[in-house]
Scaffold this active site. Structure first.
Site: not given
Length: 212
Positions: A13, A17, A35, A86
């Protein structure tokens, strides 16, 4: 595995990305698949109480990622149009194993395997990683309200889980090239030289894949 270029970016996290996916999509003129994160109605509650809200959170992500990939396969990959994402849907199992109690994990795994058995597989993976300080700083800078209650211990565990996941991914998929990028040393957002190095690495792998 699809014949069209299908690049997935993975990592903990906040490591960058989506930022990298946007830059690569723009440079190579690939379709960008992002996403769904903030749209998850359970995510804020999840970060406040992981045990209570883990199953709802993971099921939302799984169903939405399945739908996204199903659409991408029909509209882009089957039409030989390149895609960069991603995320990789197999990340769901990283989070599920970390957050779900044993009795719910078994049910989740069954659903996961049913949904993903025919999903398209990327033909290149980019893995971004970094230390906890780097991850915390980047989460702070992007300023998502729902992420402000994430515990550093949870992030540290996920970073370790990702390391194991990527080692296993390379073992199971020796035909899929993996580009590893150390986020502690490489800042492609602030330093153009770092971005150009990544672009060159991706370009090289795309040429190799096209030649096969």
């Amino acid at each position: 595995m699809t014949d069209a270029p299908f690049v997935a970016i993975e990592g903990p996290i906040g490591i960058g990305k989506t930022s990298l996916a946007k830059k690569l999509a723009s440079h190579f003129d690939f379709h960008l698949l992002k996403e769904i994160v903030e749209e998850n109605p359970f995510l804020g509650k999840f970060y406040d109480d992981i045990e209570e809200w883990s199953f709802q959170t993971e099921m939302f992500f799984l169903c939405n990622r399945f739908k996204q990939l199903e659409d991408i396969e029909k509209k882009y990959l089957n039409q030989q149009k390149p895609v960069i994402a991603d995320y990789h849907i197999s990340k769901n199992m990283i989070f599920a194993r970390r957050t779900l109690p044993e009795e719910k994990l078994g049910k989740y795994q069954q659903i996961y395997h049913i949904l993903t058995k025919d999903m398209p597989v990327p033909n290149m993976m980019i893995y971004l990683y970094g230390g906890l300080d780097t991850i915390l700083e980047r989460i702070r800078k992007r300023g998502r309200d729902i992420e402000q209650n994430i515990q550093p211990g949870y992030l540290a565990q996920l970073a370790e889980d990702y390391e194991q996941y990527m080692d296993q991914f390379e073992s199971l998929h020796p035909d899929i090239p993996v580009i590893r990028i150390n986020g502690d040393e490489c800042n492609f957002v602030q330093h153009q030289n770092d971005l150009e190095w990544i672009l060159a690495e991706v370009e090289q792998q795309l040429r190799k894949t096209a030649a096969l």
